[in-house]
Write an enzyme that holds these catalytic residues in place. Structure first.
Site, PDB file in Angstrom:
ATOM      1  N   LYS A 164       0.817  -1.215   0.000  1.00  0.00           N
ATOM      2  CA  LYS A 164       0.000   0.000   0.000  1.00  0.00           C
ATOM      3  C   LYS A 164       0.858   1.277   0.000  1.00  0.00           C
ATOM      4  O   LYS A 164       0.589   2.199  -0.767  1.00  0.00           O
ATOM      5  CB  LYS A 164      -0.856  -0.059   1.270  1.00  0.00           C
ATOM      6  N   ARG A 211      10.294 -11.466   3.607  1.00  0.00           N
ATOM      7  CA  ARG A 211      11.042 -10.381   2.974  1.00  0.00           C
ATOM      8  C   ARG A 211      12.434 -10.312   3.582  1.00  0.00           C
ATOM      9  O   ARG A 211      12.655 -10.682   4.732  1.00  0.00           O
ATOM     10  CB  ARG A 211      10.304  -9.055   3.090  1.00  0.00           C
ATOM     11  N   ARG A 259      -8.593   2.525  10.165  1.00  0.00           N
ATOM     12  CA  ARG A 259      -8.325   1.222  10.750  1.00  0.00           C
ATOM     13  C   ARG A 259      -9.604   0.587  11.268  1.00  0.00           C
ATOM     14  O   ARG A 259      -9.751  -0.619  11.296  1.00  0.00           O
ATOM     15  CB  ARG A 259      -7.327   1.341  11.898  1.00  0.00           C
ATOM     16  N   ARG A 264      14.570 -10.236   7.769  1.00  0.00           N
ATOM     17  CA  ARG A 264      14.482  -9.090   8.676  1.00  0.00           C
ATOM     18  C   ARG A 264      14.162  -9.527  10.090  1.00  0.00           C
ATOM     19  O   ARG A 264      13.171 -10.210  10.320  1.00  0.00           O
ATOM     20  CB  ARG A 264      13.423  -8.120   8.179  1.00  0.00           C
ATOM     21  N   ARG A 306      -0.807  -8.946  14.083  1.00  0.00           N
ATOM     22  CA  ARG A 306      -1.143  -7.809  13.225  1.00  0.00           C
ATOM     23  C   ARG A 306      -2.204  -8.186  12.193  1.00  0.00           C
ATOM     24  O   ARG A 306      -3.122  -7.415  11.918  1.00  0.00           O
ATOM     25  CB  ARG A 306       0.115  -7.333  12.478  1.00  0.00           C
TER      26      ARG A 306
END
Ligand SMILES: [Zn+2]
Length: 225
Positions: free
Chosen positions: A21, A139, A99, A171, A182
């Site tokens: 996004k 990632r 949100r 990461r 999340r």
């Protein structure tokens, strides 16, 4: 672009974590010379003021709690008030302000109040929770130059950094447990937002499981309609 000649463009961008996004927001801002209004940047700025709310934001955000909607709404309306003084602005992008359902409703009220409601596009960059999870956990980052390599499209095949040839490591902050939390939060809180726009016939869904370039192309296509 036909529809931006007399009507200023407002884009409300939605998408789960890892949907890309933020990247798309920046591409759109550049292409159409739109102001980028991100809740993340705005909150980080607000925290720097050493007043009561500034200090409390640091506490609340460090604990990973949701900042209350009235604070979010105040920050956004302050921004919208300032934008009214810029006569040459061609529009803006809202990223991360919706949100929960209350916030989507407040944004509609604010856009009405500031008379921005004529050309509002609500765009959802849609990926499955499995895809989100994979992108966030897989990632990688270059050990040498710090380049972030997203888990998407052609980047998946990279063995070494495409900029400097350095080796790639995953990461450290992308812990599966935190990511699951999340994603669950997104599902619980943001699904009603998506349904809200869907019911009104305003939701534009984009297939986010494509390369960054192709997602952008699809967004341009729907904006031209
Ligand atoms: Zn590198």
């Amino acid at each position: 672009m036909r529809n931006s000649k007399n009507k200023k463009l407002v884009i409300i961008l939605l998408g789960p974590p890892g949907s890309g996004k933020g990247t798309q927001a920046k591409l759109l801002a550049k292409k159409f010379k739109l102001e980028y209004l991100g809740s993340g940047d705005t909150l980080r700025q607000r925290r720097k003021k050493g007043d009561f709310t500034g200090k409390k934001l640091i506490k609340v955000m460090t604990r990973g709690e949701l900042v209350p909607s009235f604070v979010i709404s105040k920050l956004l309306t302050d921004k919208l008030e300032k934008l009214k003084n810029l006569s040459k602005i061609s529009g803006f992008i809202l990223d991360g302000w919706t949100r929960i359902l209350t916030e989507a409703e407040l944004i509609d009220e604010s856009l009405d109040w500031y008379e921005w409601q004529k050309n509002v596009k609500v765009i959802l960059i849609n990926i499955s929770s499995r895809e989100s999870f994979n992108r966030l956990t897989k990632r990688r980052i270059c050990k040498d130059c710090g380049r972030l390599i997203p888990w998407v499209g052609e980047f998946k095949k990279l063995k070494r950094c495409d900029k400097c040839g350095g080796s790639l490591i995953s990461r450290a902050d992308d812990k599966p447990k935190a990511i699951k939390k999340r994603l669950e939060e997104f599902k619980k809180e943001t699904k009603p937002v998506i349904d809200y726009y869907k019911k009104q016939g305003r939701l534009i869904k984009i297939n986010g499981k494509q390369s960054i370039k192709d997602v952008f192309k699809d967004i341009l296509k729907v904006l031209r309609k």
